[in-house]
Structures are given as structure tokens and as C-alpha cells.
Design a protein around this motif. Structure first.
Motif, mmCIF file in Angstrom:
data_model
loop_
_atom_site.group_PDB
_atom_site.id
_atom_site.type_symbol
_atom_site.label_atom_id
_atom_site.label_comp_id
_atom_site.label_asym_id
_atom_site.label_seq_id
_atom_site.Cartn_x
_atom_site.Cartn_y
_atom_site.Cartn_z
ATOM 1 N N GLY A 201 0.803 -1.216 0.000
ATOM 2 C CA GLY A 201 0.000 0.000 0.000
ATOM 3 C C GLY A 201 0.831 1.258 0.000
ATOM 4 O O GLY A 201 1.962 1.294 -0.502
ATOM 5 N N CYS A 202 0.283 2.299 0.598
ATOM 6 C CA CYS A 202 0.910 3.622 0.543
ATOM 7 C C CYS A 202 2.203 3.718 1.337
ATOM 8 O O CYS A 202 2.994 4.645 1.126
ATOM 9 C CB CYS A 202 -0.084 4.681 1.031
ATOM 10 S SG CYS A 202 -1.479 4.926 -0.111
ATOM 11 N N ALA A 203 2.452 2.789 2.256
ATOM 12 C CA ALA A 203 3.699 2.814 3.014
ATOM 13 C C ALA A 203 4.886 2.347 2.172
ATOM 14 O O ALA A 203 6.041 2.573 2.543
ATOM 15 C CB ALA A 203 3.566 1.942 4.261
ATOM 16 N N ASP A 257 -4.065 5.954 -4.827
ATOM 17 C CA ASP A 257 -4.114 7.342 -4.363
ATOM 18 C C ASP A 257 -3.661 7.401 -2.904
ATOM 19 O O ASP A 257 -4.357 6.910 -2.014
ATOM 20 C CB ASP A 257 -5.535 7.884 -4.507
ATOM 21 C CG ASP A 257 -5.653 9.346 -4.082
ATOM 22 O OD1 ASP A 257 -4.612 9.953 -3.748
ATOM 23 O OD2 ASP A 257 -6.779 9.875 -4.082
ATOM 24 N N CYS A 258 -2.506 7.986 -2.668
ATOM 25 C CA CYS A 258 -1.963 8.079 -1.319
ATOM 26 C C CYS A 258 -1.944 9.529 -0.826
ATOM 27 O O CYS A 258 -1.153 9.890 0.049
ATOM 28 C CB CYS A 258 -0.562 7.492 -1.272
ATOM 29 S SG CYS A 258 -0.507 5.718 -1.619
ATOM 30 N N SER A 259 -2.805 10.343 -1.384
ATOM 31 C CA SER A 259 -2.814 11.766 -1.022
ATOM 32 C C SER A 259 -3.380 12.002 0.371
ATOM 33 O O SER A 259 -3.088 13.028 0.996
ATOM 34 C CB SER A 259 -3.627 12.567 -2.045
ATOM 35 O OG SER A 259 -4.978 12.103 -2.101
ATOM 36 N N THR A 260 -4.179 11.067 0.880
ATOM 37 C CA THR A 260 -4.796 11.289 2.189
ATOM 38 C C THR A 260 -4.396 10.263 3.235
ATOM 39 O O THR A 260 -4.802 10.359 4.386
ATOM 40 C CB THR A 260 -6.331 11.271 2.058
ATOM 41 O OG1 THR A 260 -6.751 10.000 1.528
ATOM 42 C CG2 THR A 260 -6.804 12.381 1.138
ATOM 43 N N THR A 261 -3.638 9.242 2.853
ATOM 44 C CA THR A 261 -3.223 8.221 3.811
ATOM 45 C C THR A 261 -1.858 7.685 3.443
ATOM 46 O O THR A 261 -1.454 7.741 2.280
ATOM 47 C CB THR A 261 -4.228 7.061 3.853
ATOM 48 O OG1 THR A 261 -3.810 6.113 4.838
ATOM 49 C CG2 THR A 261 -4.313 6.361 2.502
ATOM 50 N N THR A 262 -1.149 7.196 4.431
ATOM 51 C CA THR A 262 0.183 6.632 4.185
ATOM 52 C C THR A 262 0.310 5.225 4.748
ATOM 53 O O THR A 262 1.396 4.641 4.704
ATOM 54 C CB THR A 262 1.278 7.521 4.805
ATOM 55 O OG1 THR A 262 1.030 7.637 6.224
ATOM 56 C CG2 THR A 262 1.293 8.887 4.158
ATOM 57 N N SER A 263 -0.748 4.693 5.298
ATOM 58 C CA SER A 263 -0.668 3.368 5.907
ATOM 59 C C SER A 263 -1.984 2.634 5.744
ATOM 60 O O SER A 263 -2.968 3.175 5.228
ATOM 61 C CB SER A 263 -0.318 3.484 7.399
ATOM 62 O OG SER A 263 -1.337 4.192 8.087
ATOM 63 N N GLY A 264 -1.996 1.395 6.210
ATOM 64 C CA GLY A 264 -3.211 0.589 6.136
ATOM 65 C C GLY A 264 -3.279 -0.223 4.863
ATOM 66 O O GLY A 264 -2.550 0.025 3.898
ATOM 67 N N GLU A 273 -7.362 -1.794 -9.567
ATOM 68 C CA GLU A 273 -6.748 -0.712 -10.334
ATOM 69 C C GLU A 273 -5.303 -0.491 -9.900
ATOM 70 O O GLU A 273 -4.420 -0.235 -10.723
ATOM 71 C CB GLU A 273 -7.552 0.578 -10.153
ATOM 72 C CG GLU A 273 -8.839 0.614 -10.953
ATOM 73 C CD GLU A 273 -8.583 0.682 -12.449
ATOM 74 O OE1 GLU A 273 -8.317 1.783 -12.970
ATOM 75 O OE2 GLU A 273 -8.647 -0.378 -13.101
ATOM 76 N N ALA A 274 -5.059 -0.597 -8.592
ATOM 77 C CA ALA A 274 -3.702 -0.364 -8.092
ATOM 78 C C ALA A 274 -2.719 -1.403 -8.612
ATOM 79 O O ALA A 274 -1.612 -1.065 -9.061
ATOM 80 C CB ALA A 274 -3.714 -0.358 -6.564
ATOM 81 N N VAL A 275 -3.105 -2.675 -8.578
ATOM 82 C CA VAL A 275 -2.184 -3.700 -9.072
ATOM 83 C C VAL A 275 -2.085 -3.642 -10.591
ATOM 84 O O VAL A 275 -1.015 -3.903 -11.171
ATOM 85 C CB VAL A 275 -2.599 -5.103 -8.584
ATOM 86 C CG1 VAL A 275 -3.918 -5.554 -9.184
ATOM 87 C CG2 VAL A 275 -1.493 -6.115 -8.886
ATOM 88 N N SER A 276 -3.164 -3.267 -11.266
ATOM 89 C CA SER A 276 -3.111 -3.122 -12.719
ATOM 90 C C SER A 276 -2.121 -2.036 -13.121
ATOM 91 O O SER A 276 -1.338 -2.200 -14.064
ATOM 92 C CB SER A 276 -4.502 -2.800 -13.283
ATOM 93 O OG SER A 276 -5.388 -3.874 -13.107
#
Length: 487
Positions: A201-203, A257-264, A273-276
Motif C-alpha cells: 500500500g501507501c507505506a 491514491d496516497c494523497s490522504t493516507t500513508t498506511s493501512g 486498479e492499483a495492481v493493474s
């Protein structure tokens, strides 16, 4: 001798000790691999492929039957009966068992710890495409539900930590029978929760976000893995084999989209969509194929992961982004499928058939080779085959034959027939001659003694009247989309 699928599995055991995933080019990454058989086992006549089936017999049989069913081939009863005969009394399938007698079933031939979620998930998908096997399919699905881990994931062999590949395959099996993976849970953790455990993820660094790792490393982190990403992506996109999704997105897949979070964990809605987006970036960076990175060895093209990536992208609604990988496989996949240590690799041939079919290419003429016939020839003669795209086998390029006839081996040129190249050369030569002839005719009527004010012939040759299209003709693009290469 191990098959290409399970040779990679043997390496995987060592890799797990060092927290790195190793997998063969024709198989998904494996977690708990049984020790090598003391001597090679001869493949039964009913099984596709001639290699030792100890570690991939059920897997490759299931994948072959799925690919044949997807193209309208009715397989031999013996091939289907062999697969159903491998099922254990509790509903699961092992990788392979030589003794399927009723007596053997009570003496440990179906040790529950040796049963294989990957083989079971693939057998469920194959038999669901064939009439008369609902009981086997239902028992297989119930077994998968029973061996789900408490965190929602699945392990290769029950009772072990889960992994991305096995979890993704189990999710696809559930989808095959119309079961929502969100409703299949252990201790409150659903199948989708289990799948999310392996997605970065975003981390993670920007270039790794959206990828799947095979299993967490000793420190709990995840390392992106090509095959894990490609196989898990199919499940994340709600897919199963064969891929027949006709949804099409006009835009490229959206990165996480990591504009609002950096973890989880990656949200379920954003997972596919992210893996694609990650797969598209990796394909572009490596010439439209994924790479197999084995510690201590130079990176090599990963045909199997590339095929799964193409299938997953098509399922996610991104056939345009999958086209480059499908074409790369068309030009380079024949030797991988046809020239293994034991001849045709049935798993590889099957995943190529599925990729060709899903991407709108012709498995009868995929890069100049009849991959469908290659697969047919690797097993018992089918009960029936569909009519050829053209009634006359002579219309197929060199290296191909109509279904039902023996395949002619393609030349070692990446699958493209040299006659195709010769034909293009002739067309260019004819076109050039016509251009020169037209210029001379214009010059004969022009002022200035027959010297037309025209570009030199070599300059004219640089500007063909129409740019050839890389897209297949409309008649060659069925509205389909979608494969595991061993495993």
C-alpha cells in the motif's frame, strides 16, 4: 526429472528460508513443497504433457482442460475422468497421486496435509466448464472453505501460512461457482481480507505500490513479486478462468491514491486498479514482459507471469494495456511451450491459448504457431474439435494446422513464420515498383524532358500509403478476455 513448474517449486522452499520468492517459469509460486520423488514418475496416457506429474499433474490437467473448453474443444472422457479420479474423499485434490484405488484412499494416499489448494482451485474451475461434474465442483469448493486460514488467506498446503498466489486462486474458484468471496470468512476475516494481506500500500515506495508480495518477509514487510502480482490481480479484479470479461475502460488503470493516507491495507475498491497500474508500469519497463528475478542468477523473461498479467489486465477492463504483453508472448512464447525438457509443457501451452483467446488473438495462429493444436497434441485425442476459422488448412501460415491435424513445428524465430517476412518483402518490392512506374509515367508527360519533380524512390518508400495496424481485424477480436502457469 522435475517439470518446469515444480522445479521452480523446489527452489521456492530454499527461497522462503531467505524470505525471497522463487518460482519456475511455468508455475505459480509454491509455499510448502513435498520432497522430490526418488525417481521420475511416468505421466499417465490420460494426462496432458509427458513430464513427471508428481508436483503438477492435477494443475496442468486442469489448466489444459480449461483452455480446451474455452476454445470449443471437447476433451477425451479419459482425460476428464483422470482429473475427477484424483479428487480425495474430503473434496480436495492433491498435486498428484499415482494410486487412486479405494483401498489406497484409506491408507494415507490422500493425506490432508498433502492436499493442494492450487490444484483444487484449478480443478474446480476446469470441471465447472464441463458438463456432469457439479458434485465434484461443490465438494472442492467446500474443501477450500474448510481449509481457509483464520486471517482469511489460503496456504498452498493446509495448515501453513497463506500466500498471495494460493489466496488469489481460491478466490477465483469461489467466483467460478458464483460465491461472493466477501461472504467466505474465518474468524471474521473474509477471503478479500486475506488477499489484502499481501498487497503493498501507501507505506511502500511509489514504484512498488499496488504490487502483491508472495508472503511477508521475516520483518513483516512485503517485497513485490511478478507472479504473485499477476495471479492475485485476477482475483482482485473479480476474475476466473477463462477470462471472458467484456468490460473495457477507456483510461489507463489508476495508481493507488496516497494523497490522504500513508498506511493501512489497500481498500478493496482500489485493489484491482492499483495492481493493474503496477503491472502496466512493469511491462513497459521490460519491453512488454515481466522478469523472473532469482537470487544468484541473472533476471530472465517470465513468460508465465506475463501471461497472467495480460489476463488480469483484460479482466480489470484494460485490454489495450494488455495488448503489448499478448503480442510479446505471440512472438516469443512458442519455444517456451513446445520445447521443454519433456517436450510440450502443457501448462505453458494452455496459458498461451487462454491469453490468445482472451486478448482477441487467434490460438490457431498465435504469432505464426497453432498453440491450440500444440496443446491438443500433448494429451489424449479429443472427442471433437471446433471448425477451423477457415475450412482449408492450407490457408494457415507455415507452422500451423487446422484443429484435428498434427502440428507442424514452427521455426526458431520467436514464432513468426519466415514466409510472413518474405511476403512482406514481396509486397514492399511490388509497392516500390508501382511507385517508380507511376513516377516515370508522370514524368513522360511533364515539361522538362521527362524528369518529374518527385521525391527519390527511396524517399517515397519511407512513406507507405497506410500505416499497418497493430490491432487485429474486427473479425479476429472476439468479445472475450483472460490463465496459472504452474503453478
Amino acid at each position: 526429472m522435475l517439470t518446469t513448474a515444480r522445479a521452480g517449486a523446489a527452489l521456492a522452499t530454499t527461497a522462503l528460508a531467505t524470505a525471497a520468492l522463487l518460482a519456475g517459469t511455468a508455475a505459480p509460486a509454491l509455499a510448502d513443497t513435498p520432497s522430490a520423488s526418488p525417481s521420475p514418475v511416468a505421466a499417465p496416457a490420460e494426462v496432458y504433457g509427458k513430464g513427471d506429474p508428481t508436483y503438477d499433474g492435477v494443475w496442468r490437467q486442469s489448466l489444459a482442460l480449461t483452455a480446451l473448453a474455452a476454445t470449443g474443444v471437447v476433451p477425451a472422457d479419459a482425460a476428464v475422468n483422470w482429473l475427477t479420479g484424483q479428487q480425495c474423499a474430503d473434496g480436495g485434490w492433491p498435486s498428484f497421486r499415482a494410486d487412486t484405488s479405494s483401498a489406497a484412499a484409506t491408507t494415507g494416499a490422500c493425506d490432508p496435509k498433502a492436499e493442494d489448494t492450487n490444484a483444487t482451485a484449478m480443478a474446480v474451475q476446469a470441471l465447472s466448464k464441463l458438463d456432469g461434474h457439479q458434485n465434484s465442483v461443490s465438494r472442492g469448493v467446500e474443501w477450500l472453505k474448510k481449509v481457509q486460514n483464520a486471517d482469511g488467506s489460503w496456504a498452498y498446503n493446509p495448515g501453513n501460512p497463506g500466500d498471495a498466489n494460493s489466496t488469489g486462486l481460491a478466490v477465483s474458484a469461489l467466483l467460478t461457482v458464483g460465491t461472493d468471496p466477501a461472504t467466505v470468512a474465518k474468524d471474521g476475516k473474509t477471503a478479500y481480507d486475506g488477499l489484502a494481506l499481501f498487497q503493498l500500500g501507501c507505506a511502500a515506495p511509489v514504484g512498488e505500490r499496488g504490487a502483491f508480495g508472495y508472503q511477508p518477509l521475516p520483518d513483516g514487510s512485503l517485497a513485490p513479486n511478478g507472479l504473485a502480482s499477476a495471479q492475485a490481480a485476477l482475483a482482485a479484479a473479480g476474475g476466473k478462468l477463462p477470462v471472458t470479461n467484456t468490460n473495457r475502460a477507456d483510461a489507463a488503470p489508476k495508481p493507488l491514491d496516497c494523497s490522504t493516507t500513508t498506511s493501512g491495507p489497500v481498500p478493496r475498491a482500489a485493489s484491482a486498479e492499483a495492481v493493474s497500474a503496477h503491472l502496466v508500469a512493469q511491462l513497459a519497463a521490460n519491453g512488454q514482459h515481466l522478469m523472473l528475478n532469482t537470487p544468484g542468477a541473472a533476471p530472465t523473461p517470465d513468460y508465465n507471469a506475463t501471461a497472467w498479467a495480460a489476463l488480469s489486465l483484460i479482466q480489470a477492463g484494460h485490454p489495450t494495456e494488455a495488448a503489448g504483453a499478448a503480442d510479446w508472448l505471440a512472438g516469443n512464447g512458442y519455444a517456451w511451450a513446445a520445447k521443454g525438457a519433456s517436450g510440450t509443457d502443457a501448462s505453458a501451452a494452455a496459458i498461451l491459448v487462454l491469453t490468445a483467446q482472451a486478448s482477441g488473438r487467434d490460438p490457431l495462429n498465435y504469432g505464426g504457431s497453432n498453440i491450440l493444436q500444440l496443446l491438443i497434441d500433448a494429451g489424449p485425442a479429443p472427442k471433437s474439435v471446433p471448425p477451423a476459422a477457415s475450412a482449408a488448412a492450407s490457408e494457415y501460415p507455415k507452422g500451423t494446422k487446422a484443429p484435428g491435424s498434427s502440428i507442424t513445428e514452427a521455426d526458431d524465430n520467436g514464432g513468426f513464420s519466415p514466409f510472413w517476412l518474405i511476403g512482406v518483402g514481396l509486397l514492399i518490392g511490388i509497392g516500390g515498383g508501382l511507385l517508380l512506374s507511376l513516377q516515370r509515367k508522370r514524368g513522360a508527360h511533364a515539361p522538362g524532358g521527362g524528369k518529374p519533380a518527385a521525391e527519390p524512390a527511396e524517399k517515397a518508400m519511407e512513406k507507405p500509403a497506410a500505416e499497418p495496424s497493430s490491432e487485429p481485424a474486427a473479425k479476429d477480436r472476439p468479445d472475450t478476455d483472460e490463465g496459472d502457469g504452474q503453478k
